[in-house]
Motif scaffolding. Structure first.
Motif, PDB file in Angstrom:
ATOM      1  N   PRO A  13     -13.089  25.237  15.864  1.00 32.30           N
ATOM      2  CA  PRO A  13     -14.233  24.270  15.549  1.00 32.30           C
ATOM      3  C   PRO A  13     -14.382  22.862  16.312  1.00 32.30           C
ATOM      4  O   PRO A  13     -13.413  22.163  16.648  1.00 32.30           O
ATOM      5  N   GLY A  15     -17.051  20.594  15.434  1.00 34.82           N
ATOM      6  CA  GLY A  15     -18.193  19.697  14.621  1.00 34.82           C
ATOM      7  C   GLY A  15     -19.039  21.048  13.726  1.00 34.82           C
ATOM      8  O   GLY A  15     -18.278  21.741  13.479  1.00 34.82           O
ATOM      9  N   GLU A  16     -19.572  20.132  13.178  1.00 32.52           N
ATOM     10  CA  GLU A  16     -20.529  21.017  12.288  1.00 32.52           C
ATOM     11  C   GLU A  16     -21.094  22.276  12.572  1.00 32.52           C
ATOM     12  O   GLU A  16     -22.199  22.462  13.331  1.00 32.52           O
ATOM     13  N   HIS A  17     -20.269  23.358  12.591  1.00 28.60           N
ATOM     14  CA  HIS A  17     -20.717  24.839  12.637  1.00 28.60           C
ATOM     15  C   HIS A  17     -20.965  24.922  14.188  1.00 28.60           C
ATOM     16  O   HIS A  17     -21.782  26.138  14.716  1.00 28.60           O
ATOM     17  N   ARG A  18     -20.212  24.320  14.972  1.00 26.61           N
ATOM     18  CA  ARG A  18     -20.126  24.551  16.401  1.00 26.61           C
ATOM     19  C   ARG A  18     -18.586  24.911  16.849  1.00 26.61           C
ATOM     20  O   ARG A  18     -17.829  24.104  16.434  1.00 26.61           O
ATOM     21  N   TYR A  19     -18.585  25.839  17.461  1.00 26.52           N
ATOM     22  CA  TYR A  19     -17.342  26.517  17.840  1.00 26.52           C
ATOM     23  C   TYR A  19     -17.192  26.893  19.388  1.00 26.52           C
ATOM     24  O   TYR A  19     -18.317  27.149  20.215  1.00 26.52           O
ATOM     25  N   ALA A  49     -17.566  29.590   9.337  1.00 28.07           N
ATOM     26  CA  ALA A  49     -18.637  28.465   8.828  1.00 28.07           C
ATOM     27  C   ALA A  49     -19.082  29.070   7.554  1.00 28.07           C
ATOM     28  O   ALA A  49     -19.819  28.368   6.976  1.00 28.07           O
ATOM     29  N   ASP A  75     -22.922  28.531  18.320  1.00 29.33           N
ATOM     30  CA  ASP A  75     -23.540  27.552  17.569  1.00 29.33           C
ATOM     31  C   ASP A  75     -24.241  28.490  16.147  1.00 29.33           C
ATOM     32  O   ASP A  75     -24.613  29.577  16.321  1.00 29.33           O
ATOM     33  N   ARG A  77     -25.892  28.642  12.229  1.00 30.08           N
ATOM     34  CA  ARG A  77     -26.762  27.849  11.261  1.00 30.08           C
ATOM     35  C   ARG A  77     -26.872  28.798  10.097  1.00 30.08           C
ATOM     36  O   ARG A  77     -27.230  29.859  10.057  1.00 30.08           O
TER      37      ARG A  77
END
Length: 272
Positions: A13, A15-19, A49, A75, A77
């Motif tokens: 990971p 950050g927010e929903h970024r790998y 996520a 990424d 969403r």
């Protein structure tokens, strides 16, 4: 000990929903990395996520360009996260180049089942001789794919009737059947089934059309958590025309239950 498959599909990971991921050179075939391996990597990021919904139920991926070994980003969403299922979009890229764009629905297969009485199926596993009486991928590599590192990642045993292409005698059946297990005997799970759905050679080989067959789109359905042991896999195609062919796959676990199925559209093989 971490299995080879789990290490190769690991995501971190950022950050927010970024790998981020490090795509391994151990999964090369033809002009790029295997589509099933890439799909499993994307699917692992989506699972991270969506806590509480570990299993890919349906995932459709469009392959935008051939992926290479090395750094990649995924990424995710989250489009909707409901009580039993959630849907998310995911994009894998390397640098500024998009590689895969996917839409996936996840849930918990153990919670979705309503019990033993919910199984009504006519799907049957392929009739295969015992693994020791089938032909190993270690001795059936076609000319031109000797350097495909993907073939070292699993033990695959082909039905003797489906392997004539390896010795220049394709049977024209559009059908390929095989036993499958990962190289280190890692038991199958819903994530690894995504690899299995794209692991066999293209069915075009049975018509003598050899080479790398790039996937354009693949839609996978995971139907159940597989039991430990060998998997039985069938790949089949009914139409090869206009430079494209479809390939339908079914995967059965060691109990004979259908655990995954897919359809993909791919380009006819290219020389490698």
């Amino acid at each position: 000990m971490t299995s080879v498959f789990d290490a190769a599909t690991a995501v971190t990971p950022r950050g927010e929903h970024r790998y981020t991921a490090e795509l391994s050179d151990g999964w090369l075939i033809g002009g790029g990395l295997n589509g099933g391996y890439l799909l499993a990597t994307v699917a692992r990021a989506v699972r991270e996520a969506l806590p509480g919904k570990p299993d890919p139920l349906a995932i459709s991926a469009h392959y935008l360009s051939a992926s290479r070994p090395g750094a990649a980003e995924v990424d995710v969403r989250v489009l909707r996260d409901g009580g039993t299922v959630a849907t998310a979009a995911a994009d894998l890229r390397q640098g500024d180049v998009g590689r895969i764009s996917a839409l996936a629905t996840y849930g918990d297969l153990s919670r979705l089942s309503t019990g033993a009485d919910d199984l009504h199926a006519t799907a049957a596993p392929p009739d295969l001789p015992a693994p020791e009486d089938c032909v190993s991928n270690a001795v059936s590599v076609p000319v031109g794919l000797e350097a495909a590192s993907l073939l070292e990642r699993f033990d695959m045993r082909f039905h003797p009737d489906d392997i004539g292409w390896a010795s220049g005698r394709p049977n024209g059946s559009g059908l390929m059947r095989a036993w499958f297990r990962l190289e280190d005997d890692r038991d199958p799970d819903p994530l690894s089934l995504l690899l299995v759905l794209d692991a066999l050679p293209p069915v075009t080989f049975t018509f003598g059309a050899m080479g790398w067959a790039p996937t354009i789109e693949l839609t996978a359905h995971v139907r159940a958590v597989p039991a430990p042991g060998w998997l039985r896999v069938t790949h089949a195609s009914r139409t090869m025309a206009g430079g494209l062919f479809e390939e339908d796959c079914e995967v059965f676990d060691s109990t004979g239950r259908l655990v995954a199925q897919s359809r993909q559209l791919a380009r006819m093989p290219r020389p490698v």
